[in-house]
Design a protein around this motif. Structure first.
Motif, PDB file in Angstrom:
ATOM      1  N   TYR A   1      10.145 -13.862  69.902  1.00 13.83           N
ATOM      2  CA  TYR A   1      10.107 -14.818  68.930  1.00 13.83           C
ATOM      3  C   TYR A   1      10.047 -16.344  69.309  1.00 13.83           C
ATOM      4  CZ  TYR A   1      11.799 -10.664  66.376  1.00 13.83           C
ATOM      5  OH  TYR A   1      11.931  -9.658  65.560  1.00 13.83           O
ATOM      6  N   GLU A   2       9.369 -16.552  70.535  1.00 12.90           N
ATOM      7  CA  GLU A   2       9.064 -18.008  70.759  1.00 12.90           C
ATOM      8  C   GLU A   2       8.063 -18.261  69.649  1.00 12.90           C
ATOM      9  OE1 GLU A   2       6.366 -20.549  74.105  1.00 12.90           O
ATOM     10  OE2 GLU A   2       6.797 -18.119  74.548  1.00 12.90           O
ATOM     11  N   TRP A   3       6.921 -17.424  69.280  1.00  7.43           N
ATOM     12  CA  TRP A   3       6.256 -17.445  68.112  1.00  7.43           C
ATOM     13  C   TRP A   3       6.125 -16.298  67.248  1.00  7.43           C
ATOM     14  CZ3 TRP A   3       4.994 -22.374  67.259  1.00  7.43           C
ATOM     15  CH2 TRP A   3       4.764 -23.484  68.276  1.00  7.43           C
ATOM     16  N   SER A   4       6.492 -16.282  66.333  1.00  3.72           N
ATOM     17  CA  SER A   4       6.445 -15.246  65.453  1.00  3.72           C
ATOM     18  C   SER A   4       5.852 -15.488  63.907  1.00  3.72           C
ATOM     19  CB  SER A   4       8.177 -14.690  65.178  1.00  3.72           C
ATOM     20  OG  SER A   4       7.921 -13.339  64.307  1.00  3.72           O
ATOM     21  N   ILE A   5       4.886 -14.568  63.354  1.00  2.00           N
ATOM     22  CA  ILE A   5       4.181 -14.905  62.192  1.00  2.00           C
ATOM     23  C   ILE A   5       4.763 -13.989  61.357  1.00  2.00           C
ATOM     24  CG2 ILE A   5       2.049 -15.180  61.024  1.00  2.00           C
ATOM     25  CD1 ILE A   5       0.832 -15.633  64.143  1.00  2.00           C
ATOM     26  N   VAL A   6       5.276 -14.251  59.948  1.00  2.00           N
ATOM     27  CA  VAL A   6       5.773 -13.317  59.177  1.00  2.00           C
ATOM     28  C   VAL A   6       4.845 -12.842  58.108  1.00  2.00           C
ATOM     29  CG1 VAL A   6       7.454 -13.417  57.209  1.00  2.00           C
ATOM     30  CG2 VAL A   6       7.884 -14.833  59.000  1.00  2.00           C
TER      31      VAL A   6
ATOM     32  N   ILE B   1       8.802  -7.530  59.329  1.00  2.00           N
ATOM     33  CA  ILE B   1       7.556  -6.879  60.176  1.00  2.00           C
ATOM     34  C   ILE B   1       6.713  -8.269  60.379  1.00  2.00           C
ATOM     35  CG2 ILE B   1       5.641  -5.417  59.845  1.00  2.00           C
ATOM     36  CD1 ILE B   1       7.980  -3.917  60.220  1.00  2.00           C
ATOM     37  N   PHE B   2       6.764  -8.511  61.808  1.00  2.00           N
ATOM     38  CA  PHE B   2       6.260  -9.721  62.175  1.00  2.00           C
ATOM     39  C   PHE B   2       4.923  -9.541  63.121  1.00  2.00           C
ATOM     40  CE2 PHE B   2      10.925 -10.669  62.333  1.00  2.00           C
ATOM     41  CZ  PHE B   2      10.931 -11.172  61.055  1.00  2.00           C
ATOM     42  N   LEU B   3       4.146 -10.370  63.323  1.00  2.00           N
ATOM     43  CA  LEU B   3       2.915 -10.725  64.428  1.00  2.00           C
ATOM     44  C   LEU B   3       3.681 -11.613  65.411  1.00  2.00           C
ATOM     45  CD1 LEU B   3       0.483  -9.612  65.888  1.00  2.00           C
ATOM     46  CD2 LEU B   3      -0.801 -11.403  64.388  1.00  2.00           C
TER      47      LEU B   3
END
Length: 240
Positions: free
Chosen positions: A180-185, A200-202
């Motif tokens: 989760y340093e970077w997480s796109i919803v 559910i993320f990318l």
């Protein structure tokens, strides 16, 4: 990489694709949707969509993840590609049939709505961004009005104290500093259908399969965060 012209509107009646609407996310009326096939993934386009991320399952829990830009003339450019993407340890399943806790990644097309991570706001792109703070959770408590929402434990409204072994435990975001340093919803289950699944993320790759999200190498996610533009109505398509 530049692809040939694609008659987007004509494809509407030619492809049968799992849609974000069927999976519990907001979507256009069926008659207004256009479809496109990119890297073997059938994608349902929203009105004004010009950015598409595809997650193409390759083997096991591995996938190829790409970013595409659709031009106004219908041509398509591939902007980014990562061969080392990941999907859920439980395999892939159609969005409406997914069940929480199965480790499955939902097939279909979903909006890319926002980003959260560990960096200051100035390091993020144009999508809405939230920096992870102590006590931040993604709510997976089926009894909560905030199911499948970002919320801090101090705000209450969900049983944040439940142990991870409980079916209604929520995800403490600070427990995953790498992923989760970077997480796109994504817009999966935005309508909060209980027991279908939440969060559910990318996001950035971990050491192996995900618990149902899609993931990609850090360089890819970082570059993607910088490029995603809400004015281009970005979506993610997940396919076999």
């Amino acid at each position: 990489m530049r692809l040939a012209l694609i008659p987007l509107v004509l494809l509407t009646t030619l492809l049968a694709v799992p849609t974000a609407h069927a999976a519990g996310s907001s979507a256009q009326p069926r008659s207004e949707r256009a479809h496109v096939r990119l890297d073997g993934v059938d994608v349902v386009l929203r009105k004004h969509t010009r950015q598409v991320v595809t997650v193409k399952h390759t083997r096991g829990w591995h996938a190829r993840v790409s970013l595409w830009r659709i031009r106004h003339d219908g041509s398509v450019d591939r902007i980014l590609r990562a061969a080392d993407g990941r999907t859920g340890y439980g395999g892939l399943v159609r969005g409406p049939r997914r069940h929480q806790g199965t480790g499955t990644t939902p097939l279909g097309t979903y909006r890319l709505t926002s980003v959260f991570g560990t960096h200051p706001r100035g390091d993020a792109g144009a999508l809405p961004y939230r920096r992870i703070r102590r006590g931040d959770f993604w709510v997976e408590d089926n009894g909560s009005d905030f199911y499948n929402r970002y919320r801090n434990q101090r705000q209450g409204g969900f049983r944040w104290w439940l142990p991870s072994s409980d079916d209604n435990s929520s995800e403490r975001l600070t427990d995953y500093p790498t992923q989760y340093e970077w997480s796109i919803v994504t817009g999966f289950n935005h309508r909060q259908v209980r027991h279908r699944g939440a969060g559910i993320f990318l996001h950035v790759n971990g050491s192996g399969a995900t618990a149902g999200c899609a993931s990609a190498p850090r360089w890819f996610i970082r570059a993607l965060v910088r490029r995603l533009d809400p004015d281009l109505a970005p979506v993610i398509g997940i396919g076999r």
